[in-house]
Design a protein around this motif. Structure first.
Motif, PDB file in Angstrom:
ATOM      1  N   LEU A 169      -4.844 136.923 -69.386  1.00 39.54           N
ATOM      2  CA  LEU A 169      -4.915 137.756 -68.184  1.00 39.54           C
ATOM      3  C   LEU A 169      -4.855 139.253 -68.464  1.00 39.54           C
ATOM      4  O   LEU A 169      -5.180 140.052 -67.586  1.00 39.54           O
ATOM      5  CB  LEU A 169      -3.766 137.387 -67.224  1.00 39.54           C
ATOM      6  CG  LEU A 169      -3.676 135.918 -66.793  1.00 39.54           C
ATOM      7  CD1 LEU A 169      -2.488 135.727 -65.864  1.00 39.54           C
ATOM      8  CD2 LEU A 169      -4.970 135.467 -66.114  1.00 39.54           C
ATOM      9  N   ARG A 170      -4.430 139.625 -69.673  1.00 37.45           N
ATOM     10  CA  ARG A 170      -4.219 141.046 -69.993  1.00 37.45           C
ATOM     11  C   ARG A 170      -3.359 141.712 -68.924  1.00 37.45           C
ATOM     12  O   ARG A 170      -3.616 142.842 -68.484  1.00 37.45           O
ATOM     13  CB  ARG A 170      -5.539 141.804 -70.161  1.00 37.45           C
ATOM     14  CG  ARG A 170      -6.194 141.654 -71.515  1.00 37.45           C
ATOM     15  CD  ARG A 170      -6.976 140.376 -71.614  1.00 37.45           C
ATOM     16  NE  ARG A 170      -8.050 140.349 -70.602  1.00 37.45           N
ATOM     17  CZ  ARG A 170      -8.749 139.273 -70.313  1.00 37.45           C
ATOM     18  NH1 ARG A 170      -8.523 138.123 -70.930  1.00 37.45           N
ATOM     19  NH2 ARG A 170      -9.683 139.323 -69.384  1.00 37.45           N
ATOM     20  N   ALA A 171      -2.325 141.025 -68.495  1.00 40.31           N
ATOM     21  CA  ALA A 171      -1.483 141.519 -67.408  1.00 40.31           C
ATOM     22  C   ALA A 171      -0.292 142.303 -67.948  1.00 40.31           C
ATOM     23  O   ALA A 171       0.181 142.054 -69.056  1.00 40.31           O
ATOM     24  CB  ALA A 171      -0.972 140.339 -66.575  1.00 40.31           C
ATOM     25  N   GLN A 172       0.192 143.247 -67.149  1.00 44.35           N
ATOM     26  CA  GLN A 172       1.465 143.890 -67.431  1.00 44.35           C
ATOM     27  C   GLN A 172       2.563 142.891 -67.068  1.00 44.35           C
ATOM     28  O   GLN A 172       2.594 142.366 -65.954  1.00 44.35           O
ATOM     29  CB  GLN A 172       1.624 145.162 -66.599  1.00 44.35           C
ATOM     30  CG  GLN A 172       0.552 146.207 -66.879  1.00 44.35           C
ATOM     31  CD  GLN A 172       0.763 147.435 -66.017  1.00 44.35           C
ATOM     32  OE1 GLN A 172       1.644 148.256 -66.288  1.00 44.35           O
ATOM     33  NE2 GLN A 172      -0.039 147.572 -64.969  1.00 44.35           N
ATOM     34  N   LEU A 173       3.472 142.637 -67.987  1.00 41.10           N
ATOM     35  CA  LEU A 173       4.444 141.564 -67.816  1.00 41.10           C
ATOM     36  C   LEU A 173       5.871 142.103 -67.771  1.00 41.10           C
ATOM     37  O   LEU A 173       6.300 142.847 -68.655  1.00 41.10           O
ATOM     38  CB  LEU A 173       4.327 140.559 -68.961  1.00 41.10           C
ATOM     39  CG  LEU A 173       3.003 139.793 -69.065  1.00 41.10           C
ATOM     40  CD1 LEU A 173       2.959 138.998 -70.363  1.00 41.10           C
ATOM     41  CD2 LEU A 173       2.822 138.873 -67.872  1.00 41.10           C
ATOM     42  N   LEU A 174       6.582 141.703 -66.733  1.00 38.60           N
ATOM     43  CA  LEU A 174       8.013 141.994 -66.610  1.00 38.60           C
ATOM     44  C   LEU A 174       8.756 140.666 -66.575  1.00 38.60           C
ATOM     45  O   LEU A 174       8.382 139.760 -65.826  1.00 38.60           O
ATOM     46  CB  LEU A 174       8.297 142.769 -65.324  1.00 38.60           C
ATOM     47  CG  LEU A 174       9.785 142.953 -64.978  1.00 38.60           C
ATOM     48  CD1 LEU A 174      10.452 143.869 -66.004  1.00 38.60           C
ATOM     49  CD2 LEU A 174       9.947 143.519 -63.571  1.00 38.60           C
ATOM     50  N   LEU A 175       9.800 140.527 -67.384  1.00 31.77           N
ATOM     51  CA  LEU A 175      10.609 139.319 -67.399  1.00 31.77           C
ATOM     52  C   LEU A 175      11.982 139.610 -66.823  1.00 31.77           C
ATOM     53  O   LEU A 175      12.600 140.639 -67.153  1.00 31.77           O
ATOM     54  CB  LEU A 175      10.757 138.776 -68.817  1.00 31.77           C
ATOM     55  CG  LEU A 175       9.630 137.879 -69.361  1.00 31.77           C
ATOM     56  CD1 LEU A 175       8.309 138.629 -69.427  1.00 31.77           C
ATOM     57  CD2 LEU A 175       9.996 137.312 -70.722  1.00 31.77           C
ATOM     58  N   ILE A 176      12.458 138.716 -65.963  1.00 30.39           N
ATOM     59  CA  ILE A 176      13.814 138.792 -65.428  1.00 30.39           C
ATOM     60  C   ILE A 176      14.452 137.429 -65.650  1.00 30.39           C
ATOM     61  O   ILE A 176      13.987 136.425 -65.111  1.00 30.39           O
ATOM     62  CB  ILE A 176      13.836 139.138 -63.928  1.00 30.39           C
ATOM     63  CG1 ILE A 176      13.118 140.473 -63.667  1.00 30.39           C
ATOM     64  CG2 ILE A 176      15.274 139.205 -63.419  1.00 30.39           C
ATOM     65  CD1 ILE A 176      13.011 140.836 -62.191  1.00 30.39           C
ATOM     66  N   THR A 177      15.488 137.380 -66.480  1.00 29.34           N
ATOM     67  CA  THR A 177      16.168 136.113 -66.733  1.00 29.34           C
ATOM     68  C   THR A 177      17.480 136.092 -65.958  1.00 29.34           C
ATOM     69  O   THR A 177      18.207 137.085 -65.919  1.00 29.34           O
ATOM     70  CB  THR A 177      16.442 135.911 -68.231  1.00 29.34           C
ATOM     71  OG1 THR A 177      17.373 136.903 -68.696  1.00 29.34           O
ATOM     72  CG2 THR A 177      15.157 136.006 -69.045  1.00 29.34           C
ATOM     73  N   LEU A 178      17.781 134.960 -65.347  1.00 29.80           N
ATOM     74  CA  LEU A 178      19.006 134.782 -64.576  1.00 29.80           C
ATOM     75  C   LEU A 178      19.828 133.699 -65.269  1.00 29.80           C
ATOM     76  O   LEU A 178      19.476 132.520 -65.245  1.00 29.80           O
ATOM     77  CB  LEU A 178      18.654 134.370 -63.145  1.00 29.80           C
ATOM     78  CG  LEU A 178      19.804 134.179 -62.152  1.00 29.80           C
ATOM     79  CD1 LEU A 178      20.612 135.460 -62.006  1.00 29.80           C
ATOM     80  CD2 LEU A 178      19.258 133.735 -60.798  1.00 29.80           C
ATOM     81  N   GLY A 179      20.908 134.126 -65.931  1.00 30.65           N
ATOM     82  CA  GLY A 179      21.672 133.169 -66.736  1.00 30.65           C
ATOM     83  C   GLY A 179      20.800 132.532 -67.796  1.00 30.65           C
ATOM     84  O   GLY A 179      20.875 131.336 -68.048  1.00 30.65           O
ATOM     85  N   GLY A 180      19.958 133.328 -68.450  1.00 29.22           N
ATOM     86  CA  GLY A 180      18.926 132.811 -69.342  1.00 29.22           C
ATOM     87  C   GLY A 180      19.469 132.050 -70.544  1.00 29.22           C
ATOM     88  O   GLY A 180      20.312 132.554 -71.286  1.00 29.22           O
ATOM     89  N   PHE A 181      18.960 130.831 -70.729  1.00 29.49           N
ATOM     90  CA  PHE A 181      19.319 130.000 -71.879  1.00 29.49           C
ATOM     91  C   PHE A 181      18.058 129.849 -72.725  1.00 29.49           C
ATOM     92  O   PHE A 181      17.136 129.131 -72.354  1.00 29.49           O
ATOM     93  CB  PHE A 181      19.819 128.624 -71.391  1.00 29.49           C
ATOM     94  CG  PHE A 181      20.349 127.740 -72.483  1.00 29.49           C
ATOM     95  CD1 PHE A 181      21.694 127.767 -72.833  1.00 29.49           C
ATOM     96  CD2 PHE A 181      19.512 126.868 -73.158  1.00 29.49           C
ATOM     97  CE1 PHE A 181      22.189 126.943 -73.841  1.00 29.49           C
ATOM     98  CE2 PHE A 181      19.997 126.040 -74.165  1.00 29.49           C
ATOM     99  CZ  PHE A 181      21.338 126.085 -74.505  1.00 29.49           C
ATOM    100  N   HIS A 182      18.002 130.560 -73.857  1.00 27.23           N
ATOM    101  CA  HIS A 182      16.809 130.530 -74.704  1.00 27.23           C
ATOM    102  C   HIS A 182      17.195 130.862 -76.131  1.00 27.23           C
ATOM    103  O   HIS A 182      18.281 131.389 -76.386  1.00 27.23           O
ATOM    104  CB  HIS A 182      15.754 131.514 -74.190  1.00 27.23           C
ATOM    105  CG  HIS A 182      16.191 132.953 -74.256  1.00 27.23           C
ATOM    106  ND1 HIS A 182      15.827 133.795 -75.280  1.00 27.23           N
ATOM    107  CD2 HIS A 182      16.972 133.686 -73.418  1.00 27.23           C
ATOM    108  CE1 HIS A 182      16.354 134.993 -75.072  1.00 27.23           C
ATOM    109  NE2 HIS A 182      17.051 134.950 -73.956  1.00 27.23           N
ATOM    110  N   ASN A 183      16.274 130.584 -77.068  1.00 25.60           N
ATOM    111  CA  ASN A 183      16.649 130.708 -78.478  1.00 25.60           C
ATOM    112  C   ASN A 183      16.340 132.069 -79.095  1.00 25.60           C
ATOM    113  O   ASN A 183      16.710 132.329 -80.235  1.00 25.60           O
ATOM    114  CB  ASN A 183      15.981 129.603 -79.311  1.00 25.60           C
ATOM    115  CG  ASN A 183      14.487 129.807 -79.489  1.00 25.60           C
ATOM    116  OD1 ASN A 183      13.852 130.577 -78.755  1.00 25.60           O
ATOM    117  ND2 ASN A 183      13.899 129.106 -80.442  1.00 25.60           N
ATOM    118  N   GLY A 184      15.658 132.943 -78.371  1.00 24.37           N
ATOM    119  CA  GLY A 184      15.428 134.289 -78.877  1.00 24.37           C
ATOM    120  C   GLY A 184      14.352 134.409 -79.927  1.00 24.37           C
ATOM    121  O   GLY A 184      14.173 135.476 -80.525  1.00 24.37           O
TER     122      GLY A 184
END
Length: 327
Positions: A193-208
């Motif tokens: 999409l070639r989109a501008q991307l903003l991420l908002i994590t709420l209590g984010g559980f991820h491996n980094g």
């Protein structure tokens, strides 16, 4: 006590093994082309809600729910967070139907066996989605999983009216394990999409481990009382500052990560981030406070996206812990 623990392990062992195999099956079926991902939605489920589809919105927001997600409709809180965001920001087009725990975009409740389990052994539905998170984090399957769900999100955005290269920002709002999927989708969304991307994590559980190079910024909404998110920072080495080359730590050094604390909210329960019952001193519910925070961050980001700035990105709002700490 020992006998009880042994019994639990005996009972859960085969279940966990089965779940691990099923979780891997979906991503392999997608990669091998054995099954085609679902694209059509039920007649009563729109591709997006919110802003008038006849006019370009300020941004598209894709909500990636936590492990309670098992159908196209919002599930964890009855869709209250999504509804609050739509009510407070009518300029957004919001998608809540993406299946973050199915590379084939196949809701669990539409599968006969899983529908039976939902009524008899409901915990297995959550266990299935938990296993999918760890498959998405596994270095052997992560690129395949990221491509599958990134393609699913891109396809749903197109069906909701998004035009590649339009310049309209895409916001990935994720809850808990949805953060693993959101961070993993960045590369595929940028490519398609070639989109501008903003991420908002709420209590984010991820491996980094996922590369955030093509994300403009990531806002980490958290709380000192959220022990589940904190466990994620402990068990995944890529979140430790020692692993400087991980996607998460490269993004931190590039000032792409900002933390906002929503104390005293918890990850789950009556005092969770999305609780309609727990109240702030000003009378707002926790879910309304969370929605207000999300909306404010998106509006500030969209304002900067429309007017390019030469100012440096905002620094983290929390002090850096010692070098040996995790984050």
């Amino acid at each position: 006590m020992t006998e009880l623990l042994f019994l639990v392990l005996v009972l859960l062992g085969p279940v966990l093994l089965t779940e691990a195999l099923l979780a891997r099956y979906e991503v392999m079926a997608y990669t091998a082309g054995w099954r085609t991902p679902t694209t059509e939605l039920p007649q009563d489920v729109p591709y997006a809600r919110g802003a008038d589809p006849d006019r370009p919105p300020e941004a598209y927001l894709v909500y990636l729910d936590g492990i309670g997600k098992r159908r196209f409709r919002d599930t964890r809180d009855g869709g209250q967070l999504v509804k609050a965001v739509i009510a407070g920001a009518p300029e957004l087009r919001v998608l809540g139907q993406v299946q973050p725990y199915s590379p084939l975009a196949d809701p669990l409740v539409d599968r006969p066996v899983w529908e039976w389990l939902r009524h008899h052994i409901g915990i297995l539905l959550f266990l299935h989605n938990v296993m999918q998170i760890f498959v998405a984090a596994d270095h052997r399957y992560r690129p395949l999983y990221n491509r599958a769900v990134g393609t699913q999100i891109a396809g749903q955005l197109r069906l909701a009216g998004y035009q590649p290269d339009s310049g309209i920002p895409v916001v990935l709002l994720s809850y808990s394990g949805g953060a693993q999927v959101a961070t993993g989708a960045v590369e595929e969304l940028h490519a398609q999409l070639r989109a501008q991307l903003l991420l908002i994590t709420l209590g984010g559980f991820h491996n980094g481990a996922n590369d955030l190079t093509h994300a403009d910024h990531l806002y980490r909404l958290t709380s000192e009382s959220d022990w589940i998110e904190r466990v994620g920072t402990w068990i995944f080495p890529q979140r430790w500052r020692l692993f400087r080359r991980s996607g998460w730590n490269r993004a931190r050094r590039a000032s792409k990560i900002t933390a906002h604390f929503l104390d005293p909210a918890t990850h789950i329960g009556r005092n969770s981030y999305i609780s309609p019952d727990a109240k702030m001193p000003d009378g707002r519910s926790y879910v309304d406070r969370t929605a207000d925070t999300v909306i404010a961050l998106i509006r500030a980001y969209c304002g900067r996206a429309r007017v390019p700035s030469r100012e440096p990105a905002p620094k983290q709002s929390m002090p850096d812990p010692p070098a040996s700490a995790v984050g």
